[in-house]
Design a protein around this motif. Sequence first.
Motif, short mmCIF file in Angstrom:
data_model
loop_
_atom_site.label_atom_id
_atom_site.label_comp_id
_atom_site.label_asym_id
_atom_site.label_seq_id
_atom_site.Cartn_x
_atom_site.Cartn_y
_atom_site.Cartn_z
N GLN A 91 67.97 -38.35 35.07
CA GLN A 91 69.02 -39.24 34.57
C GLN A 91 68.55 -40.70 34.57
N GLN A 92 68.08 -41.15 35.75
CA GLN A 92 67.81 -42.58 35.93
C GLN A 92 66.53 -43.04 35.24
N ASN A 93 65.61 -42.12 35.00
CA ASN A 93 64.38 -42.50 34.32
C ASN A 93 64.40 -42.06 32.86
N LEU A 94 64.45 -40.74 32.64
CA LEU A 94 64.27 -40.26 31.26
C LEU A 94 65.49 -40.54 30.37
N ILE A 95 66.68 -40.19 30.82
CA ILE A 95 67.87 -40.39 29.98
C ILE A 95 68.12 -41.88 29.75
N VAL A 96 67.99 -42.65 30.82
CA VAL A 96 68.16 -44.11 30.70
C VAL A 96 67.17 -44.68 29.68
N THR A 97 65.94 -44.21 29.74
CA THR A 97 64.91 -44.73 28.83
C THR A 97 65.21 -44.33 27.40
N TYR A 98 65.67 -43.09 27.21
CA TYR A 98 66.07 -42.68 25.86
C TYR A 98 67.22 -43.57 25.36
N ASN A 99 68.25 -43.77 26.20
CA ASN A 99 69.40 -44.61 25.80
C ASN A 99 68.93 -45.99 25.35
N LEU A 100 68.00 -46.54 26.11
CA LEU A 100 67.53 -47.89 25.83
C LEU A 100 66.70 -47.93 24.55
N LEU A 101 65.83 -46.93 24.40
CA LEU A 101 65.01 -46.88 23.18
C LEU A 101 65.90 -46.73 21.94
N GLU A 102 66.90 -45.88 22.06
CA GLU A 102 67.78 -45.64 20.91
C GLU A 102 68.58 -46.89 20.56
N SER A 103 69.06 -47.57 21.58
CA SER A 103 69.79 -48.82 21.32
C SER A 103 68.84 -49.87 20.73
N ALA A 104 67.62 -49.94 21.27
CA ALA A 104 66.63 -50.89 20.75
C ALA A 104 66.34 -50.59 19.27
N ARG A 105 66.18 -49.30 18.95
CA ARG A 105 65.92 -48.91 17.56
C ARG A 105 67.07 -49.36 16.66
N GLU A 106 68.30 -49.10 17.11
CA GLU A 106 69.46 -49.45 16.27
C GLU A 106 69.60 -50.97 16.12
N HIS A 107 69.12 -51.70 17.12
CA HIS A 107 69.18 -53.17 17.04
C HIS A 107 67.97 -53.77 16.34
N GLY A 108 67.07 -52.93 15.88
CA GLY A 108 65.89 -53.43 15.17
C GLY A 108 64.88 -54.12 16.07
N ILE A 109 64.89 -53.79 17.35
CA ILE A 109 63.93 -54.41 18.29
C ILE A 109 62.58 -53.73 18.13
N ARG A 110 61.52 -54.51 17.97
CA ARG A 110 60.22 -53.95 17.62
C ARG A 110 59.20 -53.99 18.75
N ARG A 111 59.60 -54.52 19.92
CA ARG A 111 58.62 -54.66 21.02
C ARG A 111 59.25 -54.15 22.31
#
Length: 324
Positions: A91-111
Amino acid sequence: MTGGAGCIGSDLAEVLLSRGDRVRVIDNLSSGKVEHIEALLPNPNFRFIEADLLHREQWDDALDGVDMVYHLAANPDVKFTLGDATDKDLQQNLIVTYNLLESAREHGIRRFAFASTSAIYGISPVQPIPENVSPRPISLYGATKLGCEAMISAFSQLFGMQCWVLRFANIVGPKVRKRGRTVISDFLHNLAANPGRLQILGNGHQAKSYLLSNECVEAILYVVEHAHDPFNVFNLGGDDSLSVRRIADIVIGAMGLEDVELAFTGGEGGWPGDVPRFTLDVAAINALGWRARHTSEEAVTTAVHQTMHAAGISRAGELPACRQ
Ligand code: NAD
């Protein structure tokens, strides 16, 4: 940044602010502390969002207008104790990281930079361990950090994110960690409570690589600035290791104690999932132009004195009750 109220994250936030960056920290204060970022709160370029990364609705807006994510939030405990939930790291590592990557993708964050760990390697037959060995983690922490790396690699490839995966050595520094979390604070607090005897988990021959938190922050920023591949992976530490037995001597010496009985619990590792010995191959980061300024022994010695100061632990003869 995530995990910015933590030991390393708060140091990173401070350096980013000092160079003029605007910093937003998302942290649920599960292991982080407000006191780590108290001095940063008045800075108009700093914003603290107390939120749990497992719940995207609590923090998603915080990524509006962000151009780079430093992801340091995690369950930082390698130790798994029988009876612990086996999905905590998931939960705290993998799911959290997926959540963050997905939000970053939707926000157009490239780094996207990620705090990974030498624990992904497990017990490697190759020492010092280069970045390209086949990792075989032996802890749930290491396994899920490796899973995070894989997820980041896929996001990098599929969505054109430039990513930096930084596999930290053991990071030590002045921020007081809870008892049971690090060898330095364990030894200091246990000796403050009982100056005549020190219990050492394992046989004391465990030997790991140690790096000061401020050097870790320097190295993160150096790699992000100088490594230009779409997906970059670096070991981050020095080129040596230090035994637990030697750390005990350093702590005992710093506390001015003598004739301390050392009681070893025995066995190769300190606990199930503990990697008994490793040294990182840091040729890649050295070739990029960054090198640790302190050996593992110097880093630990510095951190012991810093932790004693921060926790109010004095030399023998003047041992006040210590903070936890
Ligand atoms: P830390 O516990 O001080 O920092 C982690 C931070 O993440 C804490 O502030 C915590 O409150 C926050 N956090 C955890 N789960 C969260 C969630 N669901 N939502 C929001 N915030 C959350 O640990 P640290 O030593 O500063 O470690 C920072 C990073 O470096 C971690 O990813 C850790 O795995 C990695 N790392 C640390 C070391 C080390 O020796 N300290 C070694 C290798 C890798």
